[in-house]
Design a protein around this motif. Sequence first.
Motif, PDB file in Angstrom:
ATOM      1  N   SER A  91     -24.067  -6.648  16.613  1.00 14.62           N
ATOM      2  CA  SER A  91     -23.948  -7.036  18.023  1.00 14.62           C
ATOM      3  C   SER A  91     -22.509  -7.376  18.396  1.00 14.62           C
ATOM      4  O   SER A  91     -21.699  -7.707  17.552  1.00 14.62           O
ATOM      5  N   ALA A 211     -30.750 -15.006  15.058  1.00 12.71           N
ATOM      6  CA  ALA A 211     -29.526 -14.309  15.489  1.00 12.71           C
ATOM      7  C   ALA A 211     -28.363 -15.252  15.733  1.00 12.71           C
ATOM      8  O   ALA A 211     -27.231 -14.825  15.919  1.00 12.71           O
ATOM      9  N   ILE A 332     -20.676 -17.205  17.213  1.00 15.09           N
ATOM     10  CA  ILE A 332     -21.835 -16.507  17.761  1.00 15.09           C
ATOM     11  C   ILE A 332     -22.117 -17.093  19.134  1.00 15.09           C
ATOM     12  O   ILE A 332     -22.417 -18.265  19.283  1.00 15.09           O
ATOM     13  N   GLY A 335     -25.958 -15.331  20.796  1.00 12.96           N
ATOM     14  CA  GLY A 335     -26.478 -14.340  19.854  1.00 12.96           C
ATOM     15  C   GLY A 335     -25.520 -13.199  19.557  1.00 12.96           C
ATOM     16  O   GLY A 335     -25.746 -12.404  18.663  1.00 12.96           O
ATOM     17  N   ASN A 337     -21.976 -11.677  18.215  1.00 12.71           N
ATOM     18  CA  ASN A 337     -20.882 -12.047  17.307  1.00 12.71           C
ATOM     19  C   ASN A 337     -19.535 -11.863  17.983  1.00 12.71           C
ATOM     20  O   ASN A 337     -19.270 -10.823  18.575  1.00 12.71           O
TER      21      ASN A 337
HETATM   22  K     K Z   1     -25.802 -12.422  15.595  1.00 11.16           K
END
Ligand code: K
Length: 447
Positions: A91, A211, A332, A335, A337
């Motif tokens: 992500s 996440a 993060i 959720g 990165n």
């Molecule tokens: K993540």
Amino acid sequence: MLFNPAIETLPLPKLRKLQNERLRNLVNYVYDRVPFYRQQFDEVGLQPSQIKGIDDLPLLPFTNKQDLRNNYPFGLLAVPRAEISRIHCSSGTTGKPTVVGYTAGDIDIFSEVVARSLAAGGCKPGMMLQNGYGYGLFTGGLGLHYGAEKLGMTIVPVSGGMTERQLMLLQDFKPDVLCCTPSYAQTLAEELQKREIPLESLNLRYALLGAEPWTETIRQHVQNGLGLQATNIYGLSEIIGPGVSQEDVEEPGSGSYVWEDHFYPEIVDKDTGEVLPEGELGVLVLTTLTKRGMPLIRYRTNDITNLFYDQCGKRTHIKMGPIKGRADGMLIIRGVNLFYTQVEEVLQMFEHLTPHYQLIVSREGTMDEVEVHVEVSEKLLRALDLQHISIVELCRFPVLSELSATFGKRLKENTGLTMKVTLKVTGEIPRSEGGKLNRVVDNRQVY
Ligand code: K
Ligand code: ADP
């Protein structure tokens, strides 16, 4: 409920035997098929035949995110591209994402571990799952989706966001289970309260949240606000996606089972790389024992946690504690990165911004917010004859408000995140005074 009791309660000696066999196969497999591994083994003079079992893992070199980047996009695949049935990315990064490829068999493994996770989190066949994880390149949406299908659930693939719709479906469809990030679950809980929607109009019983890191305080908030039991699901795209480990709903707060017949975990010292004894905190390192598309050996997740056996647990697999932090400065945000170096990269594109910056991360209610402080170059201030101006007035100048807007837009393009930009006068952002400079001020206190 145990989805796969035979494996989940396999006596330890048998589990070790299985892992040893799988590891021996794996090292031969990657040595023959992936030039990266062949080179890596050759460099340290390692023959695949030297690896007899997991006790020999420390002989194997580590892999990390940079290795994936260096081999972007398909250099680490162990099968011809045509045998890859799905591609996902980590992500956040839109610059150069971390790419992972799955064979059809790998997708089965993914579904299997997610099905186990869902079952451990309280789910049963026939229950309805509202999947609020993002669908797309991100592993969350499709990962949970296929796992839920495997378990025999009814899936509502709503994806992330669209709070209005989520609330409507929660009331109309009455799902038993919710999957999303913990911070989004908090948002949903708050919105319910704001709208005075009574919990009785919902039928939620369980939530699997992951996440991003979260705490017991968030668990209480979500459980009370949504009237359910919330468990932690952990994973990362590089290894498979969510479903690397999962908390059991009847053993809350006592760690998450790592599905170690597929993903072998180690904890190593962040600096020396030495394997640490059971219970000690360090960097989680994972080896995919069964994946065929893009297997990873001793992958440094950079997540800080510990591993331990839970004698009263109902499974034989090892448990990991909650993630305590990151060893690499990755943040993060909702959720997603974010490496602060991504902000640095964008900053370099702007002639009239100095290389000094600071990220201030906060949590407004349940939403993570990032504020970027950047300095306008002295040259531009001089050209505008604004050297002696105070920051409050800076944004009143069209050139500067435009600069800040363009910078914000580039940040969004490069990171996928909307950030608030605050311009500062040259010299206003803290400089290192010899020691380490904190580029990031994280006020969320999540870890
Ligand atoms: K993540
Ligand atoms: P995901 O699809 O799970 O977001 P990414 O590969 O994008 O996968 O991000 C993986 C990273 O997200 C992990 O290395 C970890 O830092 C973080 N993460 C995922 N799940 C959790 C969790 N339950 N608790 C804490 N951090 C988590």
